[in-house]
Design an enzyme around this catalytic site. Structure first.
Site, PDB file in Angstrom:
ATOM      1  N   ARG A  14       0.847  -1.206   0.000  1.00 37.35           N
ATOM      2  CA  ARG A  14       0.000   0.000   0.000  1.00 37.35           C
ATOM      3  C   ARG A  14       0.886   1.262   0.000  1.00 37.35           C
ATOM      4  O   ARG A  14       0.978   1.960  -0.985  1.00 37.35           O
ATOM      5  CB  ARG A  14      -0.932  -0.023   1.233  1.00 37.35           C
ATOM      6  CG  ARG A  14      -2.083   0.965   1.154  1.00 37.35           C
ATOM      7  CD  ARG A  14      -1.706   2.384   1.508  1.00 37.35           C
ATOM      8  NE  ARG A  14      -1.135   2.507   2.856  1.00 37.35           N
ATOM      9  CZ  ARG A  14      -0.564   3.609   3.298  1.00 37.35           C
ATOM     10  NH1 ARG A  14      -0.481   4.675   2.552  1.00 37.35           N
ATOM     11  NH2 ARG A  14      -0.039   3.636   4.516  1.00 37.35           N
ATOM     12  N   HIS A 209       4.379   4.515  12.846  1.00 38.31           N
ATOM     13  CA  HIS A 209       4.617   4.454  11.398  1.00 38.31           C
ATOM     14  C   HIS A 209       5.667   5.512  11.069  1.00 38.31           C
ATOM     15  O   HIS A 209       5.371   6.696  11.042  1.00 38.31           O
ATOM     16  CB  HIS A 209       3.287   4.740  10.686  1.00 38.31           C
ATOM     17  CG  HIS A 209       3.361   4.739   9.196  1.00 38.31           C
ATOM     18  ND1 HIS A 209       2.747   3.765   8.430  1.00 38.31           N
ATOM     19  CD2 HIS A 209       3.952   5.569   8.314  1.00 38.31           C
ATOM     20  CE1 HIS A 209       2.968   4.020   7.146  1.00 38.31           C
ATOM     21  NE2 HIS A 209       3.695   5.111   7.054  1.00 38.31           N
ATOM     22  N   HIS A 211       8.888   7.039   8.697  1.00 42.04           N
ATOM     23  CA  HIS A 211       9.618   7.089   7.426  1.00 42.04           C
ATOM     24  C   HIS A 211      11.062   7.470   7.737  1.00 42.04           C
ATOM     25  O   HIS A 211      11.328   8.131   8.745  1.00 42.04           O
ATOM     26  CB  HIS A 211       8.983   8.093   6.463  1.00 42.04           C
ATOM     27  CG  HIS A 211       7.765   7.556   5.767  1.00 42.04           C
ATOM     28  ND1 HIS A 211       7.530   7.732   4.430  1.00 42.04           N
ATOM     29  CD2 HIS A 211       6.717   6.836   6.245  1.00 42.04           C
ATOM     30  CE1 HIS A 211       6.390   7.143   4.096  1.00 42.04           C
ATOM     31  NE2 HIS A 211       5.869   6.605   5.181  1.00 42.04           N
ATOM     32  N   CYS A 242       8.550   9.990  -0.191  1.00 46.20           N
ATOM     33  CA  CYS A 242       7.858  11.058   0.520  1.00 46.20           C
ATOM     34  C   CYS A 242       7.287  11.979  -0.536  1.00 46.20           C
ATOM     35  O   CYS A 242       8.028  12.505  -1.358  1.00 46.20           O
ATOM     36  CB  CYS A 242       8.835  11.808   1.423  1.00 46.20           C
ATOM     37  SG  CYS A 242       8.107  13.260   2.186  1.00 46.20           S
ATOM     38  N   ASN A 251       9.450   4.641   3.652  1.00 48.66           N
ATOM     39  CA  ASN A 251       9.148   3.903   4.882  1.00 48.66           C
ATOM     40  C   ASN A 251      10.409   3.270   5.450  1.00 48.66           C
ATOM     41  O   ASN A 251      11.323   2.911   4.717  1.00 48.66           O
ATOM     42  CB  ASN A 251       8.174   2.764   4.556  1.00 48.66           C
ATOM     43  CG  ASN A 251       6.787   3.261   4.264  1.00 48.66           C
ATOM     44  OD1 ASN A 251       6.040   3.603   5.167  1.00 48.66           O
ATOM     45  ND2 ASN A 251       6.438   3.323   2.991  1.00 48.66           N
TER      46      ASN A 251
HETATM   47 ZN    ZN Z   1       3.968   5.851   5.241  1.00 51.17          ZN
END
Ligand code: ZN
Length: 311
Positions: A14, A209, A211, A242, A251
């Site tokens: 995703r 989450h 990055h 990004c 990520n």
């Molecule tokens: Zn993300």
């Protein structure tokens, strides 16, 4: 004594693919999920139920979700941007949805043309939709984007993050995900916010989450672990850029994150070497994309997996 568990949710199919121009065929997406589940990854965010005109990569969302559910053996999660997406995910059989709200109003408006408060109201409607179908059959998580800073507004108030988190938990969220999609977070800030979010969430889940846009992704994982967080989103090969920094790394990398957690004594259940083999194939499917990761380059150390006391 059995090692404490730490949990990785793969978000590559995703979050990774949403930035990729080339559309990965449905069967390859399903091969990815099937093989990654076989490495021991327990949950995969397999797709996003967005408007396919906005993101053509996910025009096959329902097929991917149904195919992934047929594979079995892992939790099939999907991102949903709104009620419409949630209903589509439920109709496809998805029981675990991840909603997303930006703490920063400007970011939320830029993303989905709504204020943060309007998105909180929409989240309540999503909970109502899950309730109408049998609430206990569904897991509804909510990602809180820009929790650690915003590319438009800059600093984001921790008080505001906790205020939104509280409203989301009160609305009935099963899990909140503190998200740093722009890579602004730093370890002490992460430790503080995670500590406060865990206290707020009680028996509900708190995940992170991160990055790696500015190289602090795994340092932030360490800070979150020290604060008590045990669940992390990551992407095989670090896929996923990004949107506000073209070419920047995306990520945090699943192989490296699993290695970090295992090296800290946690049991992720993941076979890292097998994951690296899958990563090679994902790379070959997506030529020209930006891949990151140290374990894929250097391999696991010979000391890996030996209990500390035996070293
Ligand atoms: Zn993300």
């Amino acid at each position: 004594m059995a090692a404490e568990k730490a949990f990785i949710r793969e978000v590559g199919p995703r979050d990774g693919l949403q930035m990729v121009g080339r559309i990965l065929p449905t069967d390859k997406k399903l091969e990815w999920c099937c093989r990654e589940a076989a490495t021991g990854v327990g949950e995969i965010e397999v797709t996003s139920f967005v408007n396919p005109k906005a993101v053509p990569q996910f025009a096959d969302a329902a097929d991917v979700a149904r195919g992934a559910i047929d594979i079995g053996g892992f939790v099939v999660a999907a991102l949903v941007p709104n009620l419409r997406g949630a209903e589509a995910a439920f109709d496809a059989g998805v029981r675990h949805i991840n909603c997303v709200i930006s703490i920063s109003d400007s970011h939320n408006r830029a993303n989905i043309n709504r204020t943060t408060n309007e998105s909180i109201a929409e989240f309540r409607r999503i909970i109502d939709a899950a309730t109408a179908r049998g609430r206990s059959d569904y897991h509804v998580a909510c990602g809180l984007a820009t929790s650690f800073g915003c590319t438009i507004e800059g600093a984001v108030s921790e008080k505001r993050v906790l205020d939104v988190a509280e409203q989301i938990l009160t609305a009935g969220a099963d899990e909140i995900i503190l998200a740093d999609t722009v890579g602004y977070g730093s370890p002490r800030q992460v430790g503080r916010l995670c500590t406060d979010a865990l206290a707020l969430a009680g028996d509900k889940g708190v995940a992170c989450h991160f990055h790696d846009t500015r190289g602090l992704g795994l340092a932030n994982v360490t800070a979150a672990i020290e604060a008590g967080v045990r669940a992390f989103d990551s992407s095989v090969a670090g896929l996923g850029g990004c949107p506000f920094a073209p070419g920047a790394s995306g990520n945090i990398n699943t192989e490296d994150c699993a290695y970090l957690l295992e090296s800290m004594g946690f049991d992720t259940g993941i076979d890292i070497e097998r994951l690296v083999k899958l990563r090679r194939d994902v790379e070959s499917w997506l030529p020209g994309e930006n891949f990151t990761g140290s374990i894929a380059r250097a391999g696991l150390p010979k000391s890996f997996g030996r209990p500390l006391a035996a070293v």
